[in-house]
Design an enzyme around this catalytic site. Structure first.
Site, mmCIF file in Angstrom:
data_model
loop_
_atom_site.group_PDB
_atom_site.id
_atom_site.type_symbol
_atom_site.label_atom_id
_atom_site.label_comp_id
_atom_site.label_asym_id
_atom_site.label_seq_id
_atom_site.Cartn_x
_atom_site.Cartn_y
_atom_site.Cartn_z
ATOM 1 N N ARG A 166 0.828 -1.218 0.000
ATOM 2 C CA ARG A 166 0.000 0.000 0.000
ATOM 3 C C ARG A 166 0.864 1.271 0.000
ATOM 4 O O ARG A 166 0.527 2.271 0.649
ATOM 5 C CB ARG A 166 -0.939 0.049 1.203
ATOM 6 N N SER A 238 -10.465 -0.274 4.063
ATOM 7 C CA SER A 238 -9.600 -0.521 5.225
ATOM 8 C C SER A 238 -9.054 0.802 5.734
ATOM 9 O O SER A 238 -8.426 1.541 4.977
ATOM 10 C CB SER A 238 -8.411 -1.394 4.830
ATOM 11 N N GLU A 334 -4.166 3.592 6.598
ATOM 12 C CA GLU A 334 -3.956 3.385 5.164
ATOM 13 C C GLU A 334 -4.557 4.584 4.416
ATOM 14 O O GLU A 334 -4.107 4.975 3.348
ATOM 15 C CB GLU A 334 -4.679 2.088 4.753
HETATM 16 P P1 NAP Z 1 -9.431 -11.540 4.595
HETATM 17 O O1 NAP Z 1 -9.481 -12.403 3.381
HETATM 18 O O2 NAP Z 1 -10.457 -11.674 5.652
HETATM 19 O O3 NAP Z 1 -8.009 -11.646 5.267
HETATM 20 C C1 NAP Z 1 -7.662 -10.850 6.409
HETATM 21 C C2 NAP Z 1 -6.256 -10.354 6.233
HETATM 22 O O4 NAP Z 1 -5.379 -11.449 6.179
HETATM 23 C C3 NAP Z 1 -6.118 -9.555 4.938
HETATM 24 O O5 NAP Z 1 -5.895 -8.257 5.321
HETATM 25 C C4 NAP Z 1 -4.971 -10.196 4.184
HETATM 26 O O6 NAP Z 1 -3.870 -9.320 4.009
HETATM 27 C C5 NAP Z 1 -4.497 -11.345 5.085
HETATM 28 N N1 NAP Z 1 -4.516 -12.607 4.311
HETATM 29 C C6 NAP Z 1 -5.566 -13.439 4.137
HETATM 30 N N2 NAP Z 1 -5.200 -14.519 3.429
HETATM 31 C C7 NAP Z 1 -3.897 -14.367 3.128
HETATM 32 C C8 NAP Z 1 -2.959 -15.133 2.397
HETATM 33 N N3 NAP Z 1 -3.292 -16.294 1.822
HETATM 34 N N4 NAP Z 1 -1.698 -14.663 2.285
HETATM 35 C C9 NAP Z 1 -1.347 -13.501 2.834
HETATM 36 N N5 NAP Z 1 -2.186 -12.713 3.539
HETATM 37 C C10 NAP Z 1 -3.450 -13.133 3.688
HETATM 38 O O7 NAP Z 1 -9.388 -9.989 4.116
HETATM 39 P P2 NAP Z 1 -10.568 -9.037 3.655
HETATM 40 O O8 NAP Z 1 -10.642 -7.933 4.600
HETATM 41 O O9 NAP Z 1 -11.804 -9.795 3.288
HETATM 42 O O10 NAP Z 1 -9.938 -8.464 2.309
HETATM 43 C C11 NAP Z 1 -9.696 -9.303 1.187
HETATM 44 C C12 NAP Z 1 -8.649 -8.626 0.293
HETATM 45 O O11 NAP Z 1 -9.142 -7.377 -0.210
HETATM 46 C C13 NAP Z 1 -7.349 -8.329 1.059
HETATM 47 O O12 NAP Z 1 -6.263 -8.535 0.188
HETATM 48 C C14 NAP Z 1 -7.498 -6.877 1.413
HETATM 49 O O13 NAP Z 1 -6.263 -6.219 1.549
HETATM 50 C C15 NAP Z 1 -8.296 -6.332 0.236
HETATM 51 N N6 NAP Z 1 -9.106 -5.184 0.660
HETATM 52 C C16 NAP Z 1 -8.576 -3.939 0.579
HETATM 53 C C17 NAP Z 1 -9.325 -2.864 1.023
HETATM 54 C C18 NAP Z 1 -8.793 -1.484 1.006
HETATM 55 O O14 NAP Z 1 -9.509 -0.564 1.322
HETATM 56 N N7 NAP Z 1 -7.553 -1.289 0.685
HETATM 57 C C19 NAP Z 1 -10.607 -3.035 1.531
HETATM 58 C C20 NAP Z 1 -11.085 -4.325 1.630
HETATM 59 C C21 NAP Z 1 -10.330 -5.391 1.181
HETATM 60 P P3 NAP Z 1 -3.756 -8.212 2.820
HETATM 61 O O15 NAP Z 1 -4.706 -7.135 3.199
HETATM 62 O O16 NAP Z 1 -2.314 -7.796 2.917
HETATM 63 O O17 NAP Z 1 -4.083 -8.868 1.531
#
Ligand code: NAP
Length: 339
Positions: A166, A238, A334
């Site tokens: 990010r 996030s 973020e």
């Molecule tokens: P999730 O799948 O519930 O997972 C929770 C956290 O664990 C995530 O933040 C993710 O990190 C990490 N994670 C899960 N599986 C992983 C793997 N196999 N390897 C490495 N790290 C892992 O997360 P979620 O909140 O539903 O979001 C899903 C994805 O969408 C994530 O990549 C998240 O970053 C992205 N997202 C981004 C935003 C934003 O506003 N920037 C909002 C919602 C979701 P990472 O975040 O580093 O991937």
């Protein structure tokens, strides 16, 4: 050259937090030349400026007394084609998800996991947007920008963009300098699906043949289920970054909190999901007046209606303090906070 400037514009619906503040002036720019005009013309040179795209990753704390410049540079064109890839140049003012949709429609692989992320093409390299194991920096080949400091146009190769979690050079050394005008993406013609994240993996587990369209559909379905729609409930996705700690620190934390999750990184560090930390501190579903934490996802701060930017920031600071107190971990926003 002068495009139309509007005055006393509400920014309430110009950011996804829907904070009720105003801008003194507002102008769209649909070419790099129009952008430069506002920095060079006698009328606008001395006026403070803010470049605001989709407003999906910012928190505004007060009225902006100057000129808001909104990228409206459009266009998606193939500028080079190889046997296995295409080089696509997109204008900063294209909506990010329209670009993903177009890529999927044309069979270009690489950004399907980034479906349904709000915002514009121009901000994708700045924030190095990421989801489900893919980041913009994996596919960005070059970034074209105009530098407010030296008054020149530049093209930055991927290796010079400082892409990190990010983060990029545009949030560091080039912060408040670079205005991104176009982004060039190297997209593959052949599949190379990244299905390592549990939610996405589970959504596609019954599929006999995974396709671009199916991945996009699955990502959209998951995101719609898990994340609040900013049109209904103000939020900026996030709010905090996932903190990274040394492996030794993680081991110590694990002894005190055996259920703490962590993802081991290539550099030896460990990424801890910030949402888990915030939830453990009891914030999930919290509400005070119109500011709160989303009831289904502790990483998302929400504006229930009339929350001010200051109130949202105050809640964020309380959350940071409680996570620091309980886990000894400093959360970092973020979201970009603009005073
Ligand atoms: P999730 O799948 O519930 O997972 C929770 C956290 O664990 C995530 O933040 C993710 O990190 C990490 N994670 C899960 N599986 C992983 C793997 N196999 N390897 C490495 N790290 C892992 O997360 P979620 O909140 O539903 O979001 C899903 C994805 O969408 C994530 O990549 C998240 O970053 C992205 N997202 C981004 C935003 C934003 O506003 N920037 C909002 C919602 C979701 P990472 O975040 O580093 O991937």
């Amino acid at each position: 050259m002068a495009t139309q400037v509007r005055h006393n514009i509400s920014l309430k619906d110009r950011t996804t937090f829907h904070v009720d503040v105003n801008a003194r002036h507002w102008a769209d720019f649909s070419s790099p030349e129009e952008l430069v005009y506002y920095y060079r013309s006698e009328r606008w040179t001395a006026v403070p400026k803010l470049v605001l795209s989709g407003g999906s990753n910012v928190l505004l704390l007060s009225d902006f007394p100057g000129l808001v410049l909104h990228p409206a540079i459009r266009g998606i064109e193939v500028v080079a084609e190889e046997a296995d890839s295409v080089l696509v140049r997109a204008g900063a003012g294209e909506k990010w998800d329209d670009f993903v949709s177009e890529a999927v429609r044309r069979g270009w692989h690489g950004i399907e996991n980034l479906s349904w992320i709000p915002g514009y093409v121009g901000t994708s390299p700045i924030q190095n947007i990421g989801a489900y194991g893919v980041e913009a920096g994996d596919v960005v080949e070059k970034v074209e920008y105009w530098d407010r400091k030296d008054g020149k146009s530049h093209v930055l190769e991927n290796r010079s963009c400082g892409f990190a979690y990010r983060d990029s050079v545009f949030k560091q050394a080039l912060r408040d300098r670079a205005v991104v005008t176009h982004v060039l993406f190297r997209l593959r013609k052949a599949p190379g699906f990244v299905l390592t994240y549990p939610d996405l993996n589970a959504a596609l587990s019954g599929e006999t043949a995974v396709t671009l369209a199916r991945v996009r559909e699955a990502v959209i379905r998951i995101r719609k289920q898990k994340l609040p729609d900013p049109a209904q409930l103000g939020n900026a996705g996030s709010f905090f970054k996932n903190p990274r700690v040394d492996a030794e620190v993680f081991q110590t934390l694990k002894m005190r909190h055996p259920e703490i999750p962590g993802f081991f990184l290539d550099d030896g560090g460990v990424k801890i999901p910030a949402g888990w930390l915030v939830q453990r501190c009891g914030w999930k579903g919290f509400r005070e007046k119109d500011v709160g934490v989303f009831e289904d996802h502790a990483l998302i701060l929400v504006n229930h209606g009339r929350a001010s930017g200051r109130q949202i920031l105050t809640l964020a600071e309380k959350i940071e303090a409680s996570v620091a107190d309980r886990f000894g971990i400093r959360l970092e926003p973020e979201v970009t906070i603009l005073t």
